[in-house]
Design a protein around this motif. Structure first.
Motif, mmCIF file in Angstrom:
data_model
loop_
_atom_site.group_PDB
_atom_site.id
_atom_site.type_symbol
_atom_site.label_atom_id
_atom_site.label_comp_id
_atom_site.label_asym_id
_atom_site.label_seq_id
_atom_site.Cartn_x
_atom_site.Cartn_y
_atom_site.Cartn_z
ATOM 1 N N GLU A 15 6.080 23.748 -16.989
ATOM 2 C CA GLU A 15 6.075 24.739 -18.075
ATOM 3 C C GLU A 15 5.065 25.850 -17.789
ATOM 4 O O GLU A 15 5.360 27.031 -17.945
ATOM 5 N N LEU A 16 3.859 25.479 -17.390
ATOM 6 C CA LEU A 16 2.807 26.465 -17.129
ATOM 7 C C LEU A 16 3.136 27.296 -15.898
ATOM 8 O O LEU A 16 2.915 28.510 -15.879
ATOM 9 N N HIS A 17 3.661 26.648 -14.869
ATOM 10 C CA HIS A 17 3.973 27.340 -13.621
ATOM 11 C C HIS A 17 5.076 28.368 -13.819
ATOM 12 O O HIS A 17 5.080 29.417 -13.165
ATOM 13 N N GLY A 18 5.989 28.078 -14.739
ATOM 14 C CA GLY A 18 7.128 28.968 -14.933
ATOM 15 C C GLY A 18 6.956 29.990 -16.034
ATOM 16 O O GLY A 18 7.858 30.803 -16.272
ATOM 17 N N ASP A 19 5.820 29.965 -16.705
ATOM 18 C CA ASP A 19 5.636 30.862 -17.846
ATOM 19 C C ASP A 19 4.194 31.354 -17.882
ATOM 20 O O ASP A 19 3.315 30.701 -18.440
ATOM 21 N N ARG A 20 3.959 32.509 -17.284
ATOM 22 C CA ARG A 20 2.595 33.048 -17.221
ATOM 23 C C ARG A 20 2.030 33.326 -18.622
ATOM 24 O O ARG A 20 0.839 33.128 -18.863
ATOM 25 N N GLY A 70 -1.054 29.218 -7.657
ATOM 26 C CA GLY A 70 -0.004 28.559 -6.881
ATOM 27 C C GLY A 70 -0.460 27.330 -6.137
ATOM 28 O O GLY A 70 0.170 26.928 -5.150
ATOM 29 N N GLY A 71 -1.549 26.701 -6.608
ATOM 30 C CA GLY A 71 -2.071 25.513 -5.947
ATOM 31 C C GLY A 71 -1.254 24.271 -6.259
ATOM 32 O O GLY A 71 -0.333 24.288 -7.081
ATOM 33 N N ASP A 72 -1.609 23.178 -5.601
ATOM 34 C CA ASP A 72 -0.926 21.906 -5.834
ATOM 35 C C ASP A 72 -1.167 21.425 -7.259
ATOM 36 O O ASP A 72 -2.186 21.738 -7.872
#
Length: 298
Positions: free
Chosen positions: A123-128, A42-44
């Motif tokens: 895309e990466l943040h919303g799809d583990r 969850g980093g910047d």
């Protein structure tokens, strides 16, 4: 899988990695793993180079080929050409002489940031699952299995399943273990449970990820400890096929797992043609073994 996701994985699979005479260059893959871990935590989206520099430097020293110096600034800048990374600077940067890379001193001085472009980051943040596919793709392409868990731990990334697809010959392991009589070629370890071996593995001398073939003369039967030691460069093999221990090895178990075997011949396989190839031994000596070796005797 959505088209954007497939395109991201395709870009990762065809990273433009520097190559010369079989030398390893895990700089971009390690940087991407750090960035993927950052997304998972969850980093910047963008990370300052001065924050990435010590992390990537440590990983390159640990998992890269043995070198006197490492340069985290190269992948930080050059990954942009693979269209999965961007660099943001508040001012123009001075290029190094004869190159397009900026001076490292300016990356540090001006707080230059890098990271995934916003669309990829979303895309990466919303799809583990996509993030884990990307991490597995990098690990599988660049590092032997014995190192993957350690790398994940060091970058701070956990995967829901560490089962990676296997591209090697199904018969490689069986052939190598049989060639060495189901015993470790270093220490002679031999334990069976029923009809199977316990903690005995077939190691590639020249890594599969570096083009090492699934042939017996590129393999050694090793116990789990000496397999990992070989892949870390803690031990190596000379052209006379003797075991050597790196000066970097330390700890209170040297006398049990390393000291007795330093300078001793590898155990011979059952047939002459199965002896480790000098070509693969030389590759390991240059690209993995952490020279210099200890003096003989201890």
């Amino acid at each position: 899988m959505l088209p954007k996701q497939a395109e991201l994985l395709e870009r990762i699979s065809r990273l433009n990695i520097w190559q010369r005479r079989g030398e390893r260059a895990p700089h971009k893959p390690l940087l991407l793993l750090i960035a993927l871990a950052r997304v998972a935590q969850g980093g910047d989206r963008l990370i300052k180079f001065d924050e990435l520099d010590p992390i990537l430097r440590r990983l390159l020293l640990q998992y890269g080929p043995p070198r006197q110096s490492v340069h985290p600034e190269y992948p930080f800048w050059r990954l942009q050409t693979d269209e999965i990374w961007e660099v943001k600077s508040s001012r123009p940067l001075t290029q190094r002489k004869g190159n397009t890379d900026p001076l490292k001193s300016e990356l540090l001085k001006y707080g230059v940031k890098g990271g995934f472009p916003e669309d990829i980051w979303k895309e990466l943040h919303g799809d583990r699952a996509l993030l884990e596919r990307a991490a597995r793709l990098i690990l599988e392409a660049q590092f032997p299995e014995s190192l993957r868990d350690d790398i994940l731990n060091d970058v701070g990334l956990s995967l829901s399943s560490n089962v990676l697809s296997c591209r090697r010959s199904a018969s490689f392991s069986a052939s190598v273990l049989k060639a060495y009589g189901n015993s470790c070629a270093v220490c002679g370890y031999h334990i069976r449970v029923g009809q199977g071996t316990l903690a005995l593995e077939a190691a590639h001398i020249k890594w599969h990820q570096a083009g090492g073939p699934d042939e017996v003369d590129n393999g050694l039967a090793l116990c789990a400890i000496h397999h990992k030691a070989l892949d870390y460069g803690a031990i190596g093999v000379t052209e006379s096929r003797k075991i050597v221990v790196s000066c970097d090895v330390s700890g209170n178990s040297i006398g049990q797992w390393f000291e007795p075997f330093h300078g001793t011949p590898l155990r011979r396989p059952g047939r002459k043609e199965w002896m480790p190839s000098l070509d693969f031994i030389r590759w390991h000596a240059l690209q993995v073994f952490r020279a210099p070796a200890r003096d003989l005797p201890f």
